[in-house]
Design an enzyme around this catalytic site. Structure first.
Site, PDB file in Angstrom:
ATOM      1  N   THR A   1     -30.756  12.372  28.792  1.00 30.33           N
ATOM      2  CA  THR A   1     -30.785  10.922  28.907  1.00 30.33           C
ATOM      3  C   THR A   1     -32.235  10.452  28.858  1.00 30.33           C
ATOM      4  OG1 THR A   1     -30.923  10.989  31.323  1.00 30.33           O
ATOM      5  CG2 THR A   1     -28.723  10.970  30.355  1.00 30.33           C
TER       6      THR A   1
ATOM      7  N   GLU B   1     -23.654  11.007  27.871  1.00 38.64           N
ATOM      8  CA  GLU B   1     -22.728  11.771  28.712  1.00 38.64           C
ATOM      9  C   GLU B   1     -21.318  11.862  28.128  1.00 38.64           C
ATOM     10  OE1 GLU B   1     -25.783  10.102  31.673  1.00 38.64           O
ATOM     11  OE2 GLU B   1     -24.853   9.491  29.785  1.00 38.64           O
TER      12      GLU B   1
ATOM     13  N   TRP C   1     -21.005 -13.840  39.825  1.00 43.27           N
ATOM     14  CA  TRP C   1     -21.696 -13.035  38.824  1.00 43.27           C
ATOM     15  C   TRP C   1     -22.063 -13.871  37.601  1.00 43.27           C
ATOM     16  CZ3 TRP C   1     -18.836  -7.663  38.271  1.00 43.27           C
ATOM     17  CH2 TRP C   1     -19.054  -6.922  39.444  1.00 43.27           C
TER      18      TRP C   1
END
Length: 541
Positions: free
Chosen positions: A185, A330, A443
């Site tokens: 990563t 991943e 949000w």
């Protein structure tokens, strides 16, 4: 236990053998880092991969050893990819855009035995050579005539070591769970983490990648993977191309719009894949020159969300279908794809575009769900957002050389994304969990705001981060890179954004930069922006 079917191992070398036997004639085109171009067949590539495997054996590479690559998308990189994996070693693709200290950490952590380097990266490797503890040989991916001067005895020419081998080599019959690939990563927090793929995981991933509803590759395709092989396996395209027998076009170190356009037109490319920043430059090039996209029919965009305006422009002006893809290192990396299903096909043009702006529906082999902070599953209503979890046969279980599993007890991997899933199964990333802006308990989606802002004709790139506000705790700050000579006021931007987002999402501040910072994988670096604007105060507070 009794069985009625053959136990045929799912090996990467089987993909190459299939290509050599059934698509031997098919062409591979490559732009070379040392200059010039190269063409040959899949049969040629398969033989040279066997020669490379023999050469690696001569250099002492054994099963399980890591063969590092610091290279662009070229025919030589593909050969090395298959050679190392096929012989039972591990192909470790390394992102050259990482910081030098990250490169040193990654190569030492992986314990790479040899390092295959494109000639453009020789100075980069020379600068860190003394810090690399396990690398025994540096292989420069050129012929002797292009070898740089002044290199030590442990630097050798790739073409020279290939010429010394016959290619009379049989791929070993490995266990399909043998490791074959390694990718780290980008390490935005802490040290980069290694994800080690197996032959089985890559083979299964390839079967899904070549389906018509995924990357849309067939034996008649001509595919240009602009996405680099060091970026999550180039989304599996070097495997998919050999599996289908389609022509593969490799752009080497060239990402300039004019060079990519020339390749697309000259090589009759009809399928391609890249991150949005590549296509931002291409669209501007097309506007400036008045050119079209030739035979190109499908663009797969991943890495970050493509703005709605980009999708519309490609389709309306150039007849090119844009499919979102979503995944992670991943996940090998494919998790979802934005191709159209039967339910969406019956929607209106606007409704279809609404769906197309999402990250797509799950591919077979990946399970996906959204949960709240307590782990409770949330409904697929297209409105409720939650933490996105995935699991499947090509999803990471444990990071390379890590002490603990990367998943929970039921095998679910927390992607770090916040998403919603609609009734048709289409998933939409609404934010990264660490990028969510929570204003007054509600949000705000930074991604939706960014996509709306970048649709403004004077905006090149846009980023939104949350900054402290004394009343609302957090409010959005809009950071823009503008076209040369252009500017926009906060009020003008509010007026434009109100066509796309709700009023209370509107940014409380606007800042202009010459360039937005990007991560090694081409995404806008919110971490750097938060550091840059850590002391920012909104006007009037």
């Amino acid at each position: 236990m009794l069985k009625d079917m053959q136990d045929w191992p799912l090996l990467v070398s089987k993909i190459l053998e299939h290509a050599e036997l059934n698509h031997s004639y098919q062409e591979i085109f490559s732009k070379l880092p040392e200059g010039g171009e190269f063409r040959y067949s899949m049969a040629d590539m398969a033989k040279r991969a066997r020669q490379a495997a023999q050469a690696f054996q001569t250099l002492g590479v054994k099963e399980g050893d890591r063969v590092g690559t610091l290279a662009w998308n070229t025919h030589r990189h593909v050969e090395i990819w298959y050679a190392a994996s096929g012989m039972g070693a591990v192909t470790h693709t390394i992102n050259p855009r990482l910081f030098p200290e990250q490169l040193v950490y990654i190569m030492n952590h992986a314990e790479d035995k040899i390092l295959c380097v494109d000639v453009t990266f020789v100075p980069l490797v020379q600068a860190i050579e003394a810090e690399l503890k396990t690398v025994e040989k540096f292989i420069v991916m050129v012929g002797k005539d292009h070898m740089p001067e002044g290199l030590g005895d442990n630097w050798i020419s790739y073409e020279e070591i290939l010429m010394a081998e016959s290619g009379e080599y049989a791929w070993p019959d490995l266990d399909e769970n043998t490791p074959c690939g390694l990718c780290y990563t980008s390490g935005t927090t802490g040290n980069p983490k290694g994800v080690q793929y197996t032959h089985r995981s890559n083979f299964l991933h390839t079967l899904i990648a070549i389906s018509g509803d995924t990357l849309g590759i067939t034996a008649k395709s001509v595919i240009l993977p602009v996405v680099p092989m060091f970026h999550a396996n180039a989304w599996g395209i070097p495997y998919a191309a050999c599996a289908t027998g389609c022509k593969m076009v490799l752009n080497g170190p060239h990402f300039e719009p004019d060079v990519l356009h020339d390749i697309i037109i000259r090589e009759d490319v009809n399928v391609t894949a890249a991150v949005p920043t590549v296509w931002t430059g291409m669209l501007q090039y097309l506007k400036d020159t008045g050119k079209d996209m030739g035979k190109l029919t499908t663009v797969t965009i991943g890495g970050s969300a493509a703005p709605r305006s980009m999708i519309e422009e490609f389709q309306e002006n150039y007849g090119v279908r844009v499919n979102h893809a979503w995944g992670m290192t991943e996940m090998s990396p494919l998790g979802s794809i934005g191709s159209e299903n039967a339910a969406v096909a019956n929607l209106s043009k606007k409704e279809k575009l609404d769906v197309q702006c999402k990250q797509g529906r799950t591919v077979l082999g990946v399970e996906m769900k959204i949960v709240d902070d307590e782990g409770n599953s949330l409904p697929r209503d297209g409105k409720t957002s939650g933490n996105l979890l995935v699991r499947g046969p090509w999803v990471v279980d444990t990071y390379y050389r890590a002490d603990t599993r990367a998943v929970d007890n039921d095998g679910w991997f927390d992607t770090g994304d916040v998403a919603c899933i609609d009734e048709y199964g289409y998933m939409q990333i609404t934010d990264r969990s660490k990028d969510v802006i929570k204003s007054g308990g509600e949000w705000v989606s930074s991604i939706d705001l960014e996509n709306a802002a970048v649709a403004h004709p004077d905006v090149v790139e846009a980023a939104v981060i949350g900054r402290y506000h004394p009343k609302w705790e957090e409010r959005p700050l809009l950071i823009l890179k503008m076209h040369e000579g252009k500017t926009v006021t906060l009020e003008e931007m509010h007026e434009f954004l109100l066509q796309h987002v709700i009023k209370w999402w509107l940014p409380d501040g606007i800042e202009f930069v010459d360039e937005l910072p990007h991560t090694a994988t081409g995404k806008i670096s919110k971490k750097d922006l938060r550091d840059q604007f850590k002391d920012y105060k909104f006007p009037g507070t």
